[in-house]
Design an enzyme around this catalytic site. Structure first.
Site, PDB file in Angstrom:
ATOM      1  N   LEU A 170       0.819  -1.215   0.000  1.00 36.88           N
ATOM      2  CA  LEU A 170       0.000   0.000   0.000  1.00 36.88           C
ATOM      3  C   LEU A 170       0.854   1.267   0.000  1.00 36.88           C
ATOM      4  O   LEU A 170       0.329   2.367  -0.116  1.00 36.88           O
ATOM      5  CB  LEU A 170      -0.973  -0.009   1.175  1.00 36.88           C
ATOM      6  CG  LEU A 170      -2.006  -1.148   1.142  1.00 36.88           C
ATOM      7  CD1 LEU A 170      -2.938  -1.078   2.354  1.00 36.88           C
ATOM      8  CD2 LEU A 170      -2.827  -1.138  -0.140  1.00 36.88           C
ATOM      9  N   HIS A 208       4.254 -15.685  -3.229  1.00 38.08           N
ATOM     10  CA  HIS A 208       4.354 -15.662  -4.703  1.00 38.08           C
ATOM     11  C   HIS A 208       5.193 -16.797  -5.297  1.00 38.08           C
ATOM     12  O   HIS A 208       6.222 -16.558  -5.915  1.00 38.08           O
ATOM     13  CB  HIS A 208       4.830 -14.302  -5.203  1.00 38.08           C
ATOM     14  CG  HIS A 208       5.942 -13.655  -4.408  1.00 38.08           C
ATOM     15  ND1 HIS A 208       7.090 -14.315  -4.042  1.00 38.08           N
ATOM     16  CD2 HIS A 208       6.074 -12.395  -3.936  1.00 38.08           C
ATOM     17  CE1 HIS A 208       7.880 -13.491  -3.371  1.00 38.08           C
ATOM     18  NE2 HIS A 208       7.277 -12.316  -3.289  1.00 38.08           N
ATOM     19  N   ASP A 261       0.132  -9.607  -5.098  1.00 37.49           N
ATOM     20  CA  ASP A 261       1.402  -8.897  -4.950  1.00 37.49           C
ATOM     21  C   ASP A 261       1.288  -7.509  -5.598  1.00 37.49           C
ATOM     22  O   ASP A 261       2.186  -7.040  -6.290  1.00 37.49           O
ATOM     23  CB  ASP A 261       2.575  -9.679  -5.539  1.00 37.49           C
ATOM     24  CG  ASP A 261       3.931  -9.119  -5.097  1.00 37.49           C
ATOM     25  OD1 ASP A 261       3.956  -8.151  -4.304  1.00 37.49           O
ATOM     26  OD2 ASP A 261       4.958  -9.639  -5.545  1.00 37.49           O
ATOM     27  N   HIS A 282       3.895   1.385  -8.597  1.00 36.67           N
ATOM     28  CA  HIS A 282       5.058   2.242  -8.848  1.00 36.67           C
ATOM     29  C   HIS A 282       4.593   3.374  -9.746  1.00 36.67           C
ATOM     30  O   HIS A 282       3.798   3.156 -10.658  1.00 36.67           O
ATOM     31  CB  HIS A 282       6.183   1.464  -9.542  1.00 36.67           C
ATOM     32  CG  HIS A 282       6.854   0.464  -8.659  1.00 36.67           C
ATOM     33  ND1 HIS A 282       7.653   0.830  -7.594  1.00 36.67           N
ATOM     34  CD2 HIS A 282       6.836  -0.879  -8.666  1.00 36.67           C
ATOM     35  CE1 HIS A 282       8.105  -0.258  -6.998  1.00 36.67           C
ATOM     36  NE2 HIS A 282       7.622  -1.323  -7.620  1.00 36.67           N
ATOM     37  N   GLY A 302       7.747  -4.837 -10.023  1.00 32.19           N
ATOM     38  CA  GLY A 302       6.412  -4.922  -9.436  1.00 32.19           C
ATOM     39  C   GLY A 302       5.340  -4.413 -10.371  1.00 32.19           C
ATOM     40  O   GLY A 302       5.599  -3.586 -11.246  1.00 32.19           O
TER      41      GLY A 302
END
Lengths: 311, 442
Positions: free
Chosen positions: B81, B249, B323, B327, B342
């Site tokens: 977050l 993951h 996940d 960004h 990510g």
């Protein structure tokens, strides 16, 4: 003459045979020009070429710059280390700023794979890859192929051995794609720690024994070995590398009679190549340098003026 | 239940006409679902009597779920977050909005914020910021102080404040002695230890999956064996300590197999898979060097992807987690190897699960819902995960065959770093109800 199938030269992996032949044929013309007293042509008059070098390079940059000047292009150099750029503006901003100065073509070298493609997405200029990461270095492979073709009058059916750090070499990758497209038989040779994962999928013969790799070869193209690979633990010592993979006089006996020795430079004499071999009559290392200019002139000429709609 | 007892005064809300699926209770049936005092009050099949009751509800008390699925609120146990520290990429508020839009009523946030969530203060900060937002936020604390892998964080303190698990996510706890102590210590509090399983010596410098694709592109490889070794090591430690290990993951064939064998042996290990590891393969990267495809662990080859699907099918993989890793566009608009790793996921997970697992007949709706509701709820001790009468009224309404195109401008997340932009998916959340309150509806 119809043109190349792309308005950029990003790599050789997807360049068709006809395009490579067209570039090599055009190179013949420019190569002749280099033997004249007056080596300048008006071909690119009014065209501005940017040399965008994010990685230190002397030879390739000078070669491109000379090629541009000999074609009467206006040239501008942007040379920087990536570390200083990292603190400042993004690659996109840098490039768009430069393009706002009305650049027609850009020659780019960068330590990250894929940057030439990135540039095609953020500027309209024709992009020529002068080396991106360990990905491709297409003009180097083209000049290697031109040098071979000039001597043997063909590429088809020749046996070419590429020796060295296959994992990190963009020169080897571009040579693999170009040579295979042109029908040569390609062998790779290097320490197993410097062969990339799934190397057999390049569909070349792969060797870790130098003597076996050289057997029956026409051309040996030897890559510079970087000291930092040893520091990274990829081979134990320079000494052992030279013993196992150094090209020396003793090993020449494996090669075909009319063999050729190549090296893209800069050489580590006494490491990957002995002076005896480097200075022998069969070495074409300085011809490669001269031919490099002609190849770059040909590429600049064939791509110049190619617009988006021509794709 | 007699019709006369059922009136709008007795219930606060009804979700009518949907197909109710509860994997915990093991049913899928056409029914009306009644909510009272933020809890599930009744689930009743249609009947003339019920129809009469429905007529007594005011319009604003009725959610029409005809042709839709009504399932327990979805749970995502792996999200970033970004607050505190990187609010430009995401805030707890925007992340919760993204969760609600994607059909999630609960998320577990990772501690790799700035500062790290390794103290009571940071746990409390996140909890305070998450109050009255559109999703429940559970906090995972750090295993080690400042996620440096050196000394254990004050795990007892973290748990006391409400941390539901510990993890150094983003980093592997490389030192096996420290990981052993973390497992032993966490056992006192009966919380799972979540591990980003990737040996950092083997993965050092890696940018994408080590494969012919990385060889072709000349990009440093991140080998599958780094994950395999990490998973095998932690399973061995878990065997010794008898603690609860949760592999985050999971992305490789050998790691899935290791977990499968460990479960057979009775070791207390659970795992999660992300959509990008069952949807994407690494040959996508060379097409455009799209930095939104850069992620850790990396998207793998076909064999690994198929093994992840197989693990989901046979139950080796317990949970589906996104996940979700926001960004900013500025950070992602860069050279492939310089862009941060990510991708966001909260708003695409459900559509990807439907399109790539359910439509391809790998999972039934009940199986998929289980991995996004009751399984994570049980492993992490969350409320919800079921529609059993008396449970919290966290409910997701799914339009199962809704066809839609992923568009950057539609994301509620503050970041748009999704490799799925332009994808045509089937299946979308039509409504999300959190504690009896509609937090998202479309």
């Amino acid at each position: 003459m119809s043109g190349l199938s792309s308005r950029h030269l990003l790599g050789l992996e997807s360049v068709p045979r006809e395009d490579i032949s067209m570039i090599l044929d055009a190179t013949e013309t420019f190569r002749e020009v280099l033997d004249r007293t007056i080596k300048k042509l008006p071909t690119l008059r009014g065209i501005t070429v940017l040399n965008l070098f994010y990685e230190p390079s002397t030879r390739t940059r000078i070669s491109f710059e000379l090629a541009e000047k000999r074609l009467s292009a206006d040239t501008v150099n942007f040379t920087t280390s990536t570390s200083s750029v990292k603190k400042g503006e993004s690659l996109r901003d840098t490039v768009q700023n430069i393009e706002a100065m009305k650049i027609d073509m850009a020659v780019v070298r960068h330590s990250s794979s894929g940057v030439p493609y990135f540039l095609t997405q953020c500027m309209d200029a024709n992009i020529i890859n002068a080396g991106d990461g360990a990905h491709e270095h297409p003009t180097q492979a083209l000049l290697d192929m031109f040098t071979i073709r000039r001597k043997y009058k063909k590429l088809d059916g020749l046996r070419v051995v590429l020796v060295g750090d296959v994992m990190h070499s963009r020169v080897i990758r571009s040579n693999i794609w170009g040579l295979k497209t042109m029908g040569a038989s390609v062998a790779l040779c290097g320490p197993s720690t410097l062969l990339p994962y799934d190397v057999e999928k390049f569909d070349c013969d792969v060797y870790t024994n130098m003597d076996e790799a050289l057997e029956g070869a026409d051309v040996v193209n030897i890559m510079r070995i970087q000291l930092e690979r040893q520091q990274a633990g990829l081979f134990p010592s320079q000494r052992e590398y030279t013993n196992l993979f150094g090209m020396n006089k003793e090993r020449l006996r494996h090669l075909n009679r009319n063999y050729t020795i190549m090296h893209p430079g800069p050489m580590n004499r006494g490491v990957e190549i002995s002076s005896e071999v480097a200075d022998s009559d069969n070495a074409v290392i300085l011809d490669q340098v001269t031919n490099g200019q002609a190849v770059r002139m040909a590429v600049l000429y064939l791509l110049s003026g190619r617009k988006e709609e021509g794709q | 239940m007699k019709g006369s007892e059922m009136g709008s005064k007795k219930y606060d809300m009804v979700i009518k006409g949907g197909r109710v699926i509860d994997s915990a209770l093991g049913f899928g049936k056409d029914a009306h679902l009644f909510i009272k005092d933020k809890k599930i009050a009744a689930i009743e099949p249609d009947s003339p009597a019920i129809q009469r009751v429905l007529k007594t509800f005011d319009d604003d008390q009725v959610v029409d779920a005809s042709g839709k699925l009504v399932v327990p609120g979805l749970i995502d146990v792996h999200v970033h977050l970004r607050e505190p520290g990187n609010e430009g990429a995401e805030t707890i508020e925007s992340g919760c909005q993204a969760a609600a839009a994607g059909g999630f009523t609960a998320v577990c946030c990772m501690p790799n914020t700035r500062p790290r969530i390794d103290s009571q203060e940071t746990v409390k900060f996140v909890q305070d910021r998450a109050k009255n937002k559109d999703a429940r936020v559970y906090v995972a604390g750090a295993i080690t102080k400042n996620i440096e892998g050196q000394e254990l964080a004050e795990i007892g303190d973290l748990v006391k404040m409400g941390a539901v698990a510990i993890t150094d996510d983003g980093y592997f706890v490389q030192n096996p002695a420290i990981m052993r102590r973390a497992l032993e210590y966490a056992k006192m509090f009966d919380i799972p230890v979540m591990q980003h399983a990737e040996d950092s010596f083997l993965s050092k410098g890696g940018i994408m999956n080590e494969s012919f694709q990385s060889s072709r592109l000349g990009i440093n490889g991140l080998p599958a064996v780094a994950e395999e070794i990490a998973v095998l090591r932690d399973i061995a430690l878990c065997r010794v300590t008898g603690s609860r290990l949760h592999i985050q993951h999971i992305s490789t064939k050998r790691a899935v197999e290791a977990v499968r064998q460990a479960k057979k042996e009775g070791i207390n290990v659970t795992t999660e898979a992300c959509p990008h590891h069952f949807v994407l393969t690494d040959d996508e990267i060379g097409k455009e060097f799209n930095t939104n495809l850069r992620v850790h662990p990396p998207i793998r080859g076909v064999e690994d992807r198929d093994a992840v699907i197989e693990g989901l099918v046979d139950g080796t993989i317990d949970c589906i987690a996104s996940d979700h890793a926001p960004h900013s566009a500025e950070d992602k608009d860069a050279e492939f190897d310089r862009a941060p790793a990510g991708m966001i996921g909260l708003e695409t997970t459900l559509g990807l699960v439907k399109t790539y697992l359910i439509d391809k007949a790998y999972l039934s709706w009940a199986d998929a819902i289980r991995k996004m509701t009751i399984n994570p709820a049980r492993i992490f001790g969350f409320r919800g995960g079921t529609l059993a009468v008396g449970s919290v009224a966290d409910i997701t309404i799914i339009n199962p065959d809704k066809r839609w195109t992923v568009k950057a401008e539609n994301f509620r997340s503050r970041s748009k770093n999704s490799p799925y932009i332009g994808y045509k998916l089937s299946g979308k959340a039509a409504g999300t109800i959190l504690g009896g309150r509609v937090v998202s509806s479309k």
